[in-house]
Write a protein that holds these residues in place. Structure first.
Motif, mmCIF file in Angstrom:
data_model
loop_
_atom_site.group_PDB
_atom_site.id
_atom_site.type_symbol
_atom_site.label_atom_id
_atom_site.label_comp_id
_atom_site.label_asym_id
_atom_site.label_seq_id
_atom_site.Cartn_x
_atom_site.Cartn_y
_atom_site.Cartn_z
ATOM 1 N N SER A 148 -12.449 -2.092 3.433
ATOM 2 C CA SER A 148 -11.067 -1.626 3.325
ATOM 3 C C SER A 148 -10.926 -0.149 2.999
ATOM 4 C CB SER A 148 -10.329 -2.463 2.274
ATOM 5 O OG SER A 148 -8.941 -2.236 2.323
ATOM 6 N N THR A 203 -10.682 -8.313 -5.934
ATOM 7 C CA THR A 203 -10.138 -6.994 -6.269
ATOM 8 C C THR A 203 -9.719 -6.944 -7.731
ATOM 9 O OG1 THR A 203 -9.345 -6.573 -4.031
ATOM 10 C CG2 THR A 203 -8.248 -5.390 -5.800
ATOM 11 N N VAL A 229 0.838 -1.200 0.000
ATOM 12 C CA VAL A 229 0.000 0.000 0.000
ATOM 13 C C VAL A 229 0.875 1.254 0.000
ATOM 14 C CG1 VAL A 229 -1.804 1.268 1.221
ATOM 15 C CG2 VAL A 229 -1.838 -1.237 1.188
ATOM 16 N N THR A 289 -13.488 -1.963 -3.083
ATOM 17 C CA THR A 289 -12.822 -1.834 -1.784
ATOM 18 C C THR A 289 -13.729 -2.084 -0.597
ATOM 19 O OG1 THR A 289 -11.152 -0.363 -2.649
ATOM 20 C CG2 THR A 289 -11.554 -0.239 -0.307
ATOM 21 N N TRP A 338 -2.873 -2.847 -4.771
ATOM 22 C CA TRP A 338 -4.188 -3.107 -4.174
ATOM 23 C C TRP A 338 -4.282 -4.519 -3.595
ATOM 24 C CZ3 TRP A 338 -5.956 1.731 -4.997
ATOM 25 C CH2 TRP A 338 -7.136 2.088 -4.353
ATOM 26 N N PHE A 384 -3.742 -3.625 -0.257
ATOM 27 C CA PHE A 384 -4.803 -2.722 0.190
ATOM 28 C C PHE A 384 -5.995 -3.521 0.712
ATOM 29 C CE2 PHE A 384 -7.905 0.577 0.108
ATOM 30 C CZ PHE A 384 -7.242 1.795 0.006
ATOM 31 N N ASN A 385 -6.432 -4.493 -0.077
ATOM 32 C CA ASN A 385 -7.596 -5.284 0.330
ATOM 33 C C ASN A 385 -7.212 -6.623 0.954
ATOM 34 O OD1 ASN A 385 -9.407 -3.338 -0.532
ATOM 35 N ND2 ASN A 385 -9.558 -4.186 -2.583
ATOM 36 N N ASP A 397 -6.616 -6.504 4.909
ATOM 37 C CA ASP A 397 -7.630 -6.075 5.873
ATOM 38 C C ASP A 397 -8.275 -7.171 6.703
ATOM 39 O OD1 ASP A 397 -8.044 -3.176 6.147
ATOM 40 O OD2 ASP A 397 -8.193 -3.246 3.980
ATOM 41 N N GLN A 440 2.004 2.132 -3.354
ATOM 42 C CA GLN A 440 0.985 2.789 -4.178
ATOM 43 C C GLN A 440 1.162 4.307 -4.162
ATOM 44 O OE1 GLN A 440 -2.533 0.844 -2.210
ATOM 45 N NE2 GLN A 440 -3.125 0.465 -4.339
ATOM 46 N N PHE A 478 -2.683 3.870 4.791
ATOM 47 C CA PHE A 478 -4.026 4.202 4.315
ATOM 48 C C PHE A 478 -4.320 5.687 4.524
ATOM 49 C CE2 PHE A 478 -4.306 -0.344 4.758
ATOM 50 C CZ PHE A 478 -5.148 -0.725 3.728
#
Length: 485
Positions: free
Chosen positions: A186, A258, A41, A297, A236, A239-240, A243, A44, A130
């Motif tokens: 997320s 995703t 993340v 998300t 991502w 990212f997901n 979580d 990103q 995040f």
């Protein structure tokens, strides 16, 4: 008759034995994945969005745009460990905000996090990335004209009074909407809807770019833009996938959903561009990719996921395809059709279209999550069976009340996030404006990077010569000249 010998006592391998550095409650596998997911993340933002922004704007804004992202990443980290994390996830002050405290003491950082089998230090870092990307997304709406000094003040203020409130309310175990039962797997609400609305409101207060820049703002390097977009897409996965706070089947499903939603959304946007404009646009494909990531998300692990709202862990794979089609078409409609017909949308200069790719996609993801949330998949993530029921599942199973209640909670969440960011972002902009101008001077906007930072992105005139030393350059034709100090 012989007696079989007693089995030898089971002994853990030495590398798995608990010790001071590896307490019994910590899972090495979960901790490893959580740190890896956080790093994905982080990538990103740095360098992902730095590269994307730097390539998507005019050459004269490449440095300023990338630097806004770099500054934000550093500033948010310092603010996060000093007060932001506890405001977002600490003890309750009020139902929408935590108590102020620092997150730098060893004794606290070595304790078990509020969720997952890893220490607070891992959770602090994971939640920081995040928070950082949320502010960097807001910057995308302001590229090409916001005073850098004003941005330096905006970042800590908005983080403190907007992001932490949304995070505590929706993500904290004791938050108002969290205890009510909202689904934001997320960050569809906390990150994407917030950044889309805040970016739009901030763009209103800052004002537009120069008229000629609004009319003609070609990307200076589409290949760099694609590199940044690729980092964003692959990042991502963390990212997901991070979580569920565990190396679990839920994390695997979230990752797959995703990418299914994102690919479907990209292809949908590309199809619409080709049909209506007769050209497959690279920029359009990137926008479709982003809206897909945002939308999924809110529900990646059980429904589907779009760029602005994370639902990926609570929907089925088929739902991810449906969400991808929706996220590739509805934001396309608002950006390519409604935007041109709305005086309000045209009045606000949203440089990267953050409102459409994040706010619209985030709202869409939240609503679709309320429709498609699978009770069993929600149980895997929330460990509460029957409390999270999508409307379609509620109608199918006869649990009408629970289905309509979930949809109502999702809509309340949308209204809360929009209201919070309209008010707080406006107040922050007005406060900053009392100290420094929000917008650059007309002269600085004519020149760009060299006027603001004394640097240029590309030295293509020879041995590092700057543009004003080259006869016939664009800057040579201007009335106002800037020399780097």
């Amino acid at each position: 008759m012989s007696i079989a010998p007693a089995p030898a006592a089971f002994v853990l391998p030495s590398n798995l034995l608990p010790d001071e550095a590896n307490p019994p409650w910590m899972s090495k596998g979960d901790n490893t994945w959580q740190l890896a997911a956080a790093t994905l993340v982080g990538l990103q933002s740095v360098p992902g969005l730095m590269i994307l922004y730097g390539g998507a704007v005019k050459k004269k804004w490449a440095i300023n745009s990338a630097f806004m992202a770099l500054y934000t990443f550093a500033c948010v980290l310092v603010c996060w460990v000093c007060w932001g994390y506890h405001l977002s996830f600490g003890d309750t002050l009020i139902p929408i905000w935590g108590k102020v405290d620092v997150s730098v003491e060893q004794e606290y950082l070595f304790l078990k996090a509020f969720s997952g089998n890893f220490p607070n230090s891992t959770m602090v870092f994971f939640q920081f990335v995040f928070a950082a990307i949320t502010l960097i997304l807001i910057a995308g709406a302001l590229l090409g004209r916001m005073n850098f000094y004003a941005w330096m003040m905006f970042v800590p203020l908005w983080l403190t009074f907007s992001y932490t409130v949304g995070a505590f309310t929706i993500w904290s175990l004791n938050g108002w909407l969290s205890t009510m039962g909202i689904i934001d797997y997320s960050g569809g609400y906390v990150i994407h809807l917030s950044s889309g609305v805040a970016g739009f409101i901030a763009a209103f207060w800052v004002g537009p770019r120069l008229a000629k820049d609004r009319e003609n703002f070609p990307p200076n390097n589409i290949l760099l833009l694609l590199m940044g977009a690729g980092l964003l897409w692959m990042g991502w996965t963390g990212f997901n996938g991070g979580d569920p706070y565990a190396v679990s089947v839920d994390a695997s499903l979230a990752v797959l959903n995703t990418h299914i939603c994102t690919a479907t959304s990209l292809l949908t946007w590309l199809f619409l561009d080709t049909v209506f404009f007769r050209k497959p646009s690279v920029m359009g494909a990137v926008q479709g990719m982003i809206t897909g990531l945002v939308c999924i998300t809110p529900a990646a692990d059980g429904v589907i996921k779009v760029f602005a709202f994370v639902i990926l862990g609570v929907v089925q794979g088929w739902a991810a395809i449906v969400m991808g089609v929706c996220s590739g078409s509805i934001p396309w409609l608002t950006m390519m059709v409604l935007h041109k017909k709305s005086r309000l949308l045209q009045m606000v200069d949203d440089t990267m279209g953050i409102f459409h790719t994040h706010a619209i996609a985030g709202m869409l993801g939240g609503i679709l999550t309320g429709l498609f949330a699978d009770p069993h998949l929600c149980f895997l993530f929330y460990a509460k069976y029957g409390d999270y029921v999508g409307l379609f599942y509620g109608l199918h199973d006869g649990r009408y009340g629970k289905g309509f209640r979930q949809m109502g909670i999702q809509l309340i969440g949308i209204l809360f996030v929009i209201s919070l960011n309209v008010v707080v972002t406006s107040l922050v902009c007005l406060l900053v404006q009392l100290i420094v101008p929000l917008r650059m001077s007309e002269e600085a906007m004519e020149v760009g990077d060299e006027a603001i930072h004394g640097e240029e992105a590309y030295a293509i005139w020879g041995n590092g010569d700057s543009a004003e030393n080259v006869k016939g350059s664009a800057i040579d034709d201007m009335d106002v000249h800037y020399s780097p100090k």
